[in-house]
Design a protein around this motif. Structure first.
Motif, PDB file in Angstrom:
ATOM      1  N   GLY A 250       0.822  -1.209   0.000  1.00 56.23           N
ATOM      2  CA  GLY A 250       0.000   0.000   0.000  1.00 56.23           C
ATOM      3  C   GLY A 250       0.855   1.256   0.000  1.00 56.23           C
ATOM      4  N   GLN A 251       1.921   1.240   0.792  1.00 59.61           N
ATOM      5  CA  GLN A 251       2.824   2.387   0.801  1.00 59.61           C
ATOM      6  C   GLN A 251       3.498   2.559  -0.562  1.00 59.61           C
ATOM      7  N   ALA A 252       3.878   1.446  -1.179  1.00 57.66           N
ATOM      8  CA  ALA A 252       4.510   1.520  -2.490  1.00 57.66           C
ATOM      9  C   ALA A 252       3.555   2.106  -3.526  1.00 57.66           C
ATOM     10  N   THR A 253       2.272   1.759  -3.418  1.00 56.55           N
ATOM     11  CA  THR A 253       1.279   2.308  -4.354  1.00 56.55           C
ATOM     12  C   THR A 253       1.147   3.813  -4.177  1.00 56.55           C
ATOM     13  N   THR A 254       1.091   4.259  -2.931  1.00 51.51           N
ATOM     14  CA  THR A 254       1.046   5.701  -2.645  1.00 51.51           C
ATOM     15  C   THR A 254       2.276   6.399  -3.225  1.00 51.51           C
ATOM     16  N   ALA A 255       3.429   5.777  -3.010  1.00 50.48           N
ATOM     17  CA  ALA A 255       4.677   6.372  -3.508  1.00 50.48           C
ATOM     18  C   ALA A 255       4.680   6.451  -5.032  1.00 50.48           C
ATOM     19  N   ALA A 256       4.139   5.428  -5.691  1.00 45.99           N
ATOM     20  CA  ALA A 256       4.116   5.415  -7.147  1.00 45.99           C
ATOM     21  C   ALA A 256       3.275   6.563  -7.690  1.00 45.99           C
TER      22      ALA A 256
END
Length: 347
Positions: A250-256
């Motif tokens: 989820g954090q990676a998606t936000t970062a993307a």
């Protein structure tokens, strides 16, 4: 032997230079319409996978193979109509060792000098200079077969330089050498170019070699030039590779979502990992990390890598140059066999 003065102009000029072979009745273009200019004093690397057409190009430029079509001038001389003048103007170090294994290194250098018209005293003096310059003086009276791989390769270069050529061609000079000997030979090549002004053209499939020593990199694939510039400029157009690791997908998606707003950025998600290709990524990384932390996507791992020539090749062709090295183009086998036969006839 009379030597005609070269015409003014670039050290090398080719126009639509092409080499086609017949393989089982099917034409195979090893070199396809090569247009190239190399100025005096340049150090140029032909970079590409095995079978790309690099060595075939060198063999045409050194008169060992006749072109199928197109034209080439080397040191102001036509490679077909003035091949003798071309050979006097150049030095050529091929992939095989030039010296006889049972001969003494010094004798081989002297013999090459005599073949180029030097008197015995001139050839002996010149051999002494070169053997000293290439750190071979103490080994010069040993049989060539007893020399190390690096020493034999340096002897090859010395033989190619005995007549003080305007241009030096090196075909895969580092192949088969260990990292230390490879680095040593590269230093010698750079010194020849920087200190003596020798124009040098080399073929290589070593990315690091082309990146480290060449003023200019000509990337060849399937017989065509697909890029031609300095290594720095070829790489600078790609941007840095920034890899970010997170504690959750989820954090990676936000970062993307946030990183994708950066100008020129391309983003790839892999679970809790984000891979970002972006111009000036090294400079942008600190600010990006701070922004993501404020957005609730704290970065757990960060890696920034500058672009490589393999990245350039991948962008141009859709495949890795390192992976391409593992395959051999059918034209290579034909080209090598034909060149070897021609080389023997020319000797």
């Amino acid at each position: 032997m009379t030597r005609h003065a070269p015409q003014p102009g670039p050290a090398i000029r080719t126009s639509a230079l092409t080499k086609t072979y017949s393989q089982h009745g099917t034409p195979v273009e090893a070199v396809r319409g090569l247009d190239l200019e190399v100025a005096d004093g340049e150090l140029v690397a032909f970079l590409g996978p095995n079978g790309a057409g690099k060595s075939t190009t060198l063999r045409m430029l050194t008169t060992l193979l006749p072109p199928t079509s197109g034209s080439a001038q080397v040191a102001g001389f036509d490679v077909v109509g003035q091949h003798r003048q071309v050979r006097h103007a150049i030095g050529f170090v091929g992939q095989g060792n030039a010296a006889g294994p049972q001969q003494r290194g010094r004798d081989e250098v002297v013999a090459q000098g005599r073949a180029h018209g030097l008197t015995r005293s001139e050839a002996s003096r010149r051999a002494g200079e070169l053997l000293e310059a290439f750190d071979l003086a103490e080994h010069a009276d040993r049989p060539v077969a007893t020399l190390s791989g690096g020493q034999r390769r340096r002897l090859d270069v010395a033989i190619g330089l005995v007549h003080r050529p305007r241009l030096l061609f090196l075909d895969e000079p580092s192949t088969g050498l260990d990292p230390q000997n490879r680095a040593n030979l590269q230093e010698q090549v750079v010194r020849l170019n920087r200190d003596l002004g020798t124009t040098i053209v080399l073929t290589t499939h070593y990315l690091e070699e082309a990146d480290a020593i060449a003023d200019r990199v000509v990337v060849i694939d399937h017989g065509r030039v697909i890029a031609d510039d300095s290594a720095h400029r070829l790489k600078s157009g790609l941007g840095d590779l920034v890899t970010l690791g997170f504690d959750s997908p989820g954090q990676a998606t936000t970062a993307a979502e946030r990183a994708g707003r950066l100008p020129g950025a391309t983003v790839a998600l892999d679970g809790a990992r984000l891979v970002l290709r972006v111009p000036h990524g090294r400079d942008l990384a600190p600010g990006l990390v701070a922004d993501l932390a404020a957005a609730g996507a704290a970065v757990a791992r960060l890696e920034v890598a500058g672009p490589t020539l393999d990245d350039v090749f991948l962008q141009l062709t859709g495949r890795s140059l390192r992976e391409s090295e593992q395959t051999t183009d059918p034209a290579t086998t034909t080209a090598t066999a034909t060149a070897t036969a021609t080389e023997g006839a020319a000797a």
